[in-house]
Design an enzyme around this catalytic site. Structure first.
Site, short mmCIF file in Angstrom:
data_model
loop_
_atom_site.label_atom_id
_atom_site.label_comp_id
_atom_site.label_asym_id
_atom_site.label_seq_id
_atom_site.Cartn_x
_atom_site.Cartn_y
_atom_site.Cartn_z
N HIS A 75 -9.20 4.03 7.57
CA HIS A 75 -10.53 4.53 7.25
C HIS A 75 -11.62 3.58 7.76
CE1 HIS A 75 -8.25 7.46 5.01
NE2 HIS A 75 -7.65 6.47 4.37
N GLU A 115 -11.11 1.63 -0.39
CA GLU A 115 -9.91 1.46 0.43
C GLU A 115 -10.25 0.86 1.78
OE1 GLU A 115 -6.28 4.15 2.39
OE2 GLU A 115 -7.90 5.14 1.27
N HIS A 172 -3.01 0.96 4.37
CA HIS A 172 -3.74 1.90 3.51
C HIS A 172 -3.56 1.54 2.05
CE1 HIS A 172 -4.84 5.15 6.44
NE2 HIS A 172 -3.89 4.55 7.15
N GLU A 218 1.22 2.21 2.20
CA GLU A 218 0.29 2.44 1.09
C GLU A 218 0.56 1.31 0.10
OE1 GLU A 218 -2.00 4.70 0.98
OE2 GLU A 218 -1.38 6.35 2.27
#
Length: 326
Positions: free
Chosen positions: A117, A154, A209, A290
């Site tokens: 992101h 994030e 992430h 993650e």
């Protein structure tokens, strides 16, 4: 006999003229006037040479090994009389190739780190909502990502972990490429993220992430590419090496951070997916991690801790090092 005594004859003066008496010494004077200055000059020259020799003995010159401008401290003790001179001293040994290799085991390797992101995505929703081709479907260019309940995003988390991992990998000799470094207003899109790694000809890639699952779920998981052969996507060559990288990352992350594997997705911290453009379009071994669930209180607390993020970065770097040197 009282008679008159005759005086002895007087030898005639060969040079009765006073001028002539002076002239008889002129040749000797002339000779002395030449010889004496020459002798004096010779004596003075000999004294100068002798004094110079004494100065050299008392004050030896600086060793030629000192570069011009280097300072030599006069208080330094003199060199011992025995042993090799400065000119004969052996040079310092260079580090052995094996020692250098052990300190920089990733020399010659290229790694792609992909911080998920972008903090600016929230201001560019029309750009990130654009659909891109991921081979077997079309998907949004990117998303805004998630955040903890306290507002730690994030995007900020992933960039921080990647910066820390990059430093470790560079210290080990790797060339590290990033898909973005906080230097773009938004993005890049998921297809461009894959393309950056492909064009860098990276030996391996990790996309970092954090999840935004229901608060009851906790733990981390590693996502590996499924086999996808469709349109621009062909993961045939990277499925197996990516799986090996994924297992190494799962193991190093568990031991390095103390974070448990996911309680809500995958099996034993591993998941395989075919709907992620960053994996589908990659031509190099690549996995996603993650690192935890930002909506879970325990996970969020750990991810908000800089010391924990350093351990997370260390685990990512260690997994890549094991993969690239194994």
């Amino acid at each position: 006999m009282t008679g008159r005594t005759t005086p002895p004859p007087v030898e005639p003066d060969p040079y009765p003229d006073p001028e002539r008496r002076t002239a008889r010494w002129r040749p000797a004077v002339k000779l002395a006037s030449v010889v004496l200055p020459v002798c004096l000059i010779g004596w003075l020259g000999w004294q100068a040479v002798a004094n110079s020799a004494r100065d050299v003995t008392a004050h030896p010159s600086v060793s030629p090994h000192y570069a011009e401008g280097d300072r030599v401290d006069a208080s330094d003790p003199p060199a011992p009389e025995s042993g090799p001179s400065a000119d004969e001293a052996a040079p310092s040994p260079s580090p052995s190739p094996s020692a250098s290799a052990s300190n920089r085991p990733l020399s010659g390797k290229t790694v792609l780190l992909d911080p998920g992101h972008n903090a600016g995505n929230v201001k560019h929703t029309s750009d990130i909502n654009r659909q891109v081709n991921i081979g077997n479907s079309r998907k949004e260019c990117d998303t805004t990502g998630t955040s903890t309940n306290a507002g730690y995003s994030e995007a900020d988390f992933t960039l921080d972990v990647v910066h820390r991992a990059r430093q470790i990998l560079q210290d080990r000799g790797a060339t590290v490429a990033l898909t973005q470094d906080g230097d773009r207003p938004w993005g890049p899109c998921i297809d461009e993220r894959a393309r950056i790694g492909n064009e860098a000809k990276a030996d391996a890639a990790v996309s970092v992430h954090a999840d935004g699952a229901p608060a009851s779920g906790s733990g981390f998981h590693v996502i590996m590419p499924a086999k996808v052969v469709s349109g621009p996507a062909d993961t045939s060559a990277i499925v197996d090496p990516s799986h090996r990288l994924g297992v190494l990352l799962r193991d190093t992350f568990t031991s390095g951070t103390g974070e448990p594997t996911s309680s809500y997705i995958g099996q034993q911290g591993l998941d395989t997916r075919s709907d992620l453009g960053g994996l589908n379009l990659s031509k190099i071994p690549k996995v996603f991690i993650e690192c935890g669930n930002m909506r879970n209180t325990g996970d969020a607390g750990r991810m908000s801790d800089p010391e924990w993020r350093q351990r997370a970065a260390q685990a990512v770097a260690d997994a890549l090092t094991s993969y690239l040197t194994g």
